[in-house]
Write a protein that holds these residues in place. Structure first.
Motif, PDB file in Angstrom:
ATOM      1  N   GLU A 186     -13.369  -7.353  12.138  1.00 42.46           N
ATOM      2  CA  GLU A 186     -13.519  -7.163  13.596  1.00 42.46           C
ATOM      3  C   GLU A 186     -13.050  -5.748  13.942  1.00 42.46           C
ATOM      4  N   PRO A 187     -13.619  -5.160  15.013  1.00 42.23           N
ATOM      5  CA  PRO A 187     -13.178  -3.799  15.357  1.00 42.23           C
ATOM      6  C   PRO A 187     -11.680  -3.767  15.689  1.00 42.23           C
ATOM      7  N   PHE A 188     -11.053  -2.690  15.277  1.00 48.66           N
ATOM      8  CA  PHE A 188      -9.614  -2.509  15.546  1.00 48.66           C
ATOM      9  C   PHE A 188      -9.399  -2.298  17.039  1.00 48.66           C
ATOM     10  N   HIS A 189      -8.381  -2.932  17.605  1.00 48.04           N
ATOM     11  CA  HIS A 189      -8.010  -2.614  18.987  1.00 48.04           C
ATOM     12  C   HIS A 189      -6.493  -2.686  19.130  1.00 48.04           C
ATOM     13  N   LEU A 190      -6.001  -1.825  20.008  1.00 47.56           N
ATOM     14  CA  LEU A 190      -4.558  -1.762  20.220  1.00 47.56           C
ATOM     15  C   LEU A 190      -4.146  -2.794  21.243  1.00 47.56           C
ATOM     16  N   GLN A 191      -3.105  -3.515  20.929  1.00 49.54           N
ATOM     17  CA  GLN A 191      -2.496  -4.419  21.905  1.00 49.54           C
ATOM     18  C   GLN A 191      -0.995  -4.374  21.667  1.00 49.54           C
ATOM     19  N   GLU A 192      -0.233  -5.119  22.472  1.00 47.79           N
ATOM     20  CA  GLU A 192       1.223  -5.088  22.279  1.00 47.79           C
ATOM     21  C   GLU A 192       1.562  -5.500  20.846  1.00 47.79           C
ATOM     22  N   ASN A 193       2.555  -4.864  20.257  1.00 48.78           N
ATOM     23  CA  ASN A 193       3.010  -5.172  18.894  1.00 48.78           C
ATOM     24  C   ASN A 193       1.906  -5.043  17.848  1.00 48.78           C
ATOM     25  N   THR A 194       1.145  -3.941  17.889  1.00 44.38           N
ATOM     26  CA  THR A 194       0.174  -3.672  16.824  1.00 44.38           C
ATOM     27  C   THR A 194       0.874  -2.894  15.715  1.00 44.38           C
ATOM     28  N   VAL A 195       0.871  -3.474  14.512  1.00 47.21           N
ATOM     29  CA  VAL A 195       1.497  -2.821  13.359  1.00 47.21           C
ATOM     30  C   VAL A 195       0.389  -2.426  12.385  1.00 47.21           C
ATOM     31  N   ILE A 196       0.385  -1.165  11.942  1.00 45.35           N
ATOM     32  CA  ILE A 196      -0.585  -0.763  10.914  1.00 45.35           C
ATOM     33  C   ILE A 196       0.177  -0.511   9.624  1.00 45.35           C
ATOM     34  N   THR A 197      -0.209  -1.239   8.563  1.00 48.69           N
ATOM     35  CA  THR A 197       0.454  -1.035   7.263  1.00 48.69           C
ATOM     36  C   THR A 197      -0.530  -0.495   6.222  1.00 48.69           C
ATOM     37  N   ALA A 198      -1.755  -0.179   6.650  1.00 49.12           N
ATOM     38  CA  ALA A 198      -2.711   0.473   5.742  1.00 49.12           C
ATOM     39  C   ALA A 198      -2.227   1.901   5.492  1.00 49.12           C
ATOM     40  N   ASP A 199      -2.838   2.607   4.527  1.00 51.14           N
ATOM     41  CA  ASP A 199      -2.419   3.973   4.214  1.00 51.14           C
ATOM     42  C   ASP A 199      -2.595   4.909   5.408  1.00 51.14           C
ATOM     43  N   ALA A 200      -1.987   6.106   5.311  1.00 57.00           N
ATOM     44  CA  ALA A 200      -1.983   7.028   6.455  1.00 57.00           C
ATOM     45  C   ALA A 200      -3.393   7.511   6.809  1.00 57.00           C
ATOM     46  N   ILE A 201      -4.267   7.614   5.799  1.00 59.42           N
ATOM     47  CA  ILE A 201      -5.633   8.088   6.074  1.00 59.42           C
ATOM     48  C   ILE A 201      -6.332   7.059   6.965  1.00 59.42           C
ATOM     49  N   THR A 202      -6.223   5.779   6.585  1.00 61.23           N
ATOM     50  CA  THR A 202      -6.841   4.707   7.377  1.00 61.23           C
ATOM     51  C   THR A 202      -6.172   4.604   8.744  1.00 61.23           C
ATOM     52  N   ALA A 203      -4.831   4.675   8.759  1.00 64.36           N
ATOM     53  CA  ALA A 203      -4.118   4.575  10.045  1.00 64.36           C
ATOM     54  C   ALA A 203      -4.588   5.686  10.989  1.00 64.36           C
TER      55      ALA A 203
END
Ligand SMILES: Cc1cc2nc3c(=O)[nH]c(=O)nc-3n(C[C@H](O)[C@H](O)[C@H](O)COP(=O)(O)OP(=O)(O)OC[C@H]3O[C@@H](n4cnc5c(N)ncnc54)[C@H](O)[C@@H]3O)c2cc1C
Length: 405
Positions: free
Chosen positions: A226-243
């Motif tokens: 699903e497309p990424f979307h920002l909401q409260e408490n969004t944590v990204i743990t993928a690598d920095a390039i993906t982030a």
């Protein structure tokens, strides 16, 4: 600043993008602390760069082959009811220099440390590990001992590594004596554990991933596209390039893009014969100026013998991802002339064009800037091996502490 970027909003669900080991460890601790967590993983399996392929001869590790224990790591294994498989003690460690296998502990190293204790450390603003240790050890030991040892962990030589990132609590020491004292103090914290050193598991590192994943089985969504979307408490743990791509509309993107990655491959061989100089050894580190492609070889069966059948197994770590078969064969000819083609049972390579983040000054400054940015962007939380340490043990401590705040 070995901590996760950002803060949780209490009482709201947590959405973790990426179920590599950092996402799983963080998910585990947050769930334990009572948070509702969801993990979104784009692949059909969890674990990211960690995983084990089982062969009839023994396991092949995709990435990490061991977890170095700390009190937090041991506590986590107890909670997960995992029995660690300790690495063999008293194995020889080798360096390969000028065509010979030698010991990393030389008289010249010991003398330089003893007589250099009162020397002042260089007062530079952003020293690399090489800048910092050069006055104590000299170029020969930097190139032939420090760089190979750190290269085995960070895939980067001493001249590319930021001293403050690797030794945040020690680098400000005024003399080398004080620096060594601080390092010993840090190591002392790990003393007294019932097991210490590196461990794996019967069946390999996959067992650790399986235990974490089982503890989150209702929370993980695999094949999530699903497309990424920002909401409260969004944590990204993928690598920095993906982030950086996911956060391209935010001020975090430019900092994430400044984080560089080193390439790496691992090639695991099962052979009928042992590599003669590596009998009863942990393996060998190979300095970059020795005209050999690989930077190290691990003697898997000597380290974790319970995981292997009768045949020896070796993993070659190579900072290259092209023409690997030819490069490994050429390395073998130099390191192991006793091995013949007929000794080969099985060989498999794993290639990582972006294997590990480079722990340089640019990474540290990007992380510092993002800590600041997170004060005003309260819904973004960043974690992964470019944030709070490259090793699993650092990830465990960072995630545990974050869950307690
Ligand atoms: C060859 C090698 C050997 C190593 N050896 C050791 C060792 O012995 N001991 C040790 O402690 N450490 C070791 N390390 C380091 C350690 O393995 C890594 O730091 C760690 O595995 C990185 O985990 P991670 O979760 O941060 O990233 P990753 O493993 O890269 O996981 C990121 C996850 O995010 C997912 N993802 C990406 N994009 C999206 C998206 N858009 N949506 C959803 N999900 C997404 C990916 O599919 C992946 O599952 C080694 C590393 C390598 C490469």
């Amino acid at each position: 600043m070995n901590q996760i970027i950002g803060k949780l909003i209490k009482g709201k669900p947590v959405h973790i993008w990426g179920a590599g080991v950092s996402g799983l460890i963080l998910g585990y601790y947050l769930k334990k602390a009572g948070h509702r967590v969801y993990l979104y993983e784009k692949e059909n399996r969890v674990g990211g760069k960690i995983g084990t392929t089982l062969t009839e001869f023994g396991p092949i590790e995709n990435g990490a082959n061991a977890l170095f224990l700390s009190p937090d790591a041991l506590e986590l294994l107890d909670e997960l009811k995992l029995a660690p498989l300790p690495s063999a003690l008293k194995l020889k460690r080798h360096l390969f220099i000028n065509g010979k296998f030698t010991s990393p502990l030389s008289l010249s190293l010991i003398l330089k440390i003893i007589f250099g204790r009162n020397k002042k450390t260089p007062q530079l603003s952003n020293p690399t590990v090489e800048d910092y240790l050069l006055p104590l050890l000299g170029q020969e030991l930097i190139d032939h001992l420090v760089s190979p040892s750190l290269g085995g962990i960070y895939a980067t030589e001493a001249r590319g590594l930021d001293m403050q990132s690797l030794f945040p609590e020690e680098f400000s020491a005024k003399t080398y004596g004080e620096f060594i004292k601080r390092i010993r103090l840090r190591l002392k914290k790990n003393r007294g554990m019932r097991i210490s050193g590196s461990v794996s598991f019967k069946g390999g590192m996959q067992i650790f991933i399986n235990a974490l994943s089982d503890s989150l089985k209702d929370e993980i969504k695999l094949n999530y596209n699903e497309p990424f979307h920002l909401q409260e408490n969004t944590v990204i743990t993928a690598d920095a390039i993906t982030a950086g791509e996911l956060l391209k509309e935010t001020p975090f993107a430019s900092h994430l893009k400044s984080i560089q990655y080193a390439k790496l491959s691992t090639t695991t061989l099962f052979l009928k014969e042992k590599i003669a100089p590596l009998k009863q050894s942990f393996g060998v580190l190979i300095p970059r100026d020795q005209k050999i492609h690989s930077i190290g070889v691990l003697s898997n069966k000597d380290i974790f013998s319970a995981n292997y059948s009768q045949y020896p197994s070796y993993t070659f770590i190579t900072p290259e991802v092209d023409d690997l078969n030819a490069k490994i064969m050429s390395d073998l000819q130099v390191l192991a002339p006793n091995i013949k083609k007929s000794d080969f049972l099985f060989m498999e390579s794993k290639l990582y064009p972006a294997a590990l983040p480079v722990y340089n000054k640019e990474r540290r400054e990007a992380i510092e800037s993002m800590h600041e940015l997170s004060q005003t962007n309260s819904n973004i939380i960043l974690f992964g091996n470019y944030v709070a340490g490259i090793s699993l043990r650092e990830m465990i401590t960072a995630a545990k502490n974050f869950s307690l705040t």
